[in-house]
Design an enzyme around this catalytic site. Sequence first.
Site, short mmCIF file in Angstrom:
data_model
loop_
_atom_site.label_atom_id
_atom_site.label_comp_id
_atom_site.label_asym_id
_atom_site.label_seq_id
_atom_site.Cartn_x
_atom_site.Cartn_y
_atom_site.Cartn_z
N HIS A 77 0.82 -1.22 0.00
CA HIS A 77 0.00 0.00 0.00
C HIS A 77 0.85 1.27 0.00
O HIS A 77 0.35 2.34 -0.30
CB HIS A 77 -1.05 -0.02 1.12
N ASP A 212 1.27 -7.68 2.33
CA ASP A 212 1.30 -6.26 1.98
C ASP A 212 2.74 -5.78 1.78
O ASP A 212 3.30 -5.07 2.60
CB ASP A 212 0.61 -5.47 3.11
N SER A 645 3.99 2.33 8.27
CA SER A 645 3.71 1.32 7.25
C SER A 645 4.99 0.98 6.49
O SER A 645 5.66 1.88 5.98
CB SER A 645 2.68 1.85 6.26
#
Length: 710
Positions: A77, A212, A645
């Site tokens: 992402h 991810d 992230s």
Amino acid sequence: MIGAALMLHTAKADEGMWIPSLIGKNYEEMKRLGLKLSKEDLYSINNASLKDAVVQFGGGCTGEIISSKGLLLTNHHCGYGAIAALSSVEKNYLDNGYWAKNQSEELPAKGITALFLLNISDVTAQINAAVGTAKGAEASKLMSAEIKKIEKEANKDGKLVANVKEYFNGNQYLLLTYKKYTDVRFVAAPPKSLGKYGGDTDNWMWPRHTSDFSIFRVYANKDNEPAEFSKDNVPFKPKKHFPVSIKGNKEKDFAMIMGYPGRTNRYEVSYGIDIAINESNPAVVDIRTERLAIMKKHMDANKVVYLQLTSRYASIANYWKYFIGQTEQLKRLNVVGQKTKEEAAFTQWSVAKNAGYNTLISDYAKMYADYKPYAKHATYYTEAFRATALARIAAAAEPLEKALKAEVSKDSIDKLVKNLKMARQFILADYVPVVDKELFAAMTLMYYNNVDKNQLPNIYEQVILNGAGNETVAESINAYTKYVYKNTQLLDSAKFEAFVATPTYATFKNEPAIQYAVSFVRNFDKNFMPKIEAMNKEKRELSKQYAKGLMEMKKGQLFYPDANSTMRVSYGQVLAYEPQDAVYYKHFTTFDGLMAKYKAGDDEFDLPQQLLDMYQKKDYGMYADADGTLHTCFITNNDITGGNSGSPVFNAKGELIGCAFDGNWEAMSGDIAFDKKYKRTIVADIRFILYLIDKMGGAHNLIEEMDIRK
Ligand code: ARG
């Protein structure tokens, strides 16, 4: 809630995003929890340390270097926008994945940067000395000037990035210097069905099965220095890279994370939380629900539109669900009640000790009470008014309209025209005519329906609702929308260039989109901006005092500052949890669990045929866990937030065991109050990542360049 819950908590769950250069006092505890590294292994300015292998990726994420040739791992992402931008309907890397088999197949990811931290130093004394006894506006002026001076001095030859940042709500200032690499290339990613498996349904939730991750490479000039993209650039040689462990991990194993958490509000008071729960959060959610539905309809109907909007859609959806979860958990965990108690204790302490903070909490209460009537409007202004490309471009034209009216010099006008052109170019990247027009009508209606009637911009009375006939408000707005999009000079490039070639106040004043935006902007600037600015100023002062007071009250305890997009360290362990009474969540998920969620043809849970075949073969090789299964994700109790992230999750020896990518639903209030019982970090297991690179991508080149510890 006894037995197991208590047992889970005998181990210290770990709150705190610590400053890497100042972890001295935490170090003993880290060692007690199992860390085998020295302080210098983690952070050193003289020798290579792990901090040299952690970067801020693309401005808002984290990445880690995993080979001596600048290979960089981050989340899917985080690479999403770059991957979408490199994709086309014919070469759709987002849907199909991409695996560069050699360096010539690595694709320049325009706009992506990797920021390497060089040094952190404390400049608080210098700033305080410069401010002296000045107060208010004078103090702010002196402070900004001193900060500018420090930053300039630190970056004399102009080759670095130097930022002074505020910590502990303005009680401490640190200078951070960086090198910024701008030639970053896309190397590999799994198909979106895996990189975003579970989509918005599973987002912010555990148990999770998303892999991810995406892989990039940092390039440098022949001197290993930052350089703009050039085919002569070579892979960057890092001071340090993470070895990768495929030994797996057990519950309670030590786990550490370094990265760039964006923002937390852990010192927020009950009154501010009340506004979030009752005013701003519900407004954001309502507006985004509508925006997402409109975008999705058009993205589903057209692949080109999908590729153009998918990155924007994903980020709107991410924080749409975030605010739903935050509100739910703030209520469930009674954070207002908890904070009210802490605030009362604080006031009591101040009164008893004559510490000087007796009215601080009531000052907060008054400040927020004054702001509350505008909170919803503030949200509608940024989320609804600014939802369309046309409104954003028109708002960017507002300063020019004002300047034309004031008949300022031609030089100033030229400058403003140039700014407008740049802003427009940037905004048009997200412009899709049918979507924009539908959003414009929907947002204009929502604004009218939900913002306090006496706070509305006057364009509603004077123009929008002033059309002919006895139409409903919705019909008037639809007719108005058609008129604006038909007559605007801002969207079509030929029209726009002609429009700004010799700009006049008369043409600007009557341009329908500018007229619309000017009305919203001026209404907001005149009636609310001063109040919001005053509040922000007061809040800065109060929260500085509150943080200072709390540190005095709890003298001897370790404090960590709110996240501020600078590097932090968090330590803890791999740990299961109980999301609710009688329910136990294991600390890892498996390939079997991933397959159990599979739904052919689904938007979020479909899987590529290749993966289905791989599951049949069960050829997990060296990536299998000791239990024989292949682990997809795991959880730890580390303290992270958005911006982390892509962060490296590493074991006691500093070997990479996973890539952090999310938080869990039960602790969505975590940015405001850390809940030791529920707060978890969700991590993509490095073994599943390597399995996909190896067996799905066949990118043995990448596996070989890593330093894998078996
Ligand atoms: N919640 C994740 C984060 O903020 C992002 C996950 C992206 N996935 C998605 N389905 N939108 O770091």
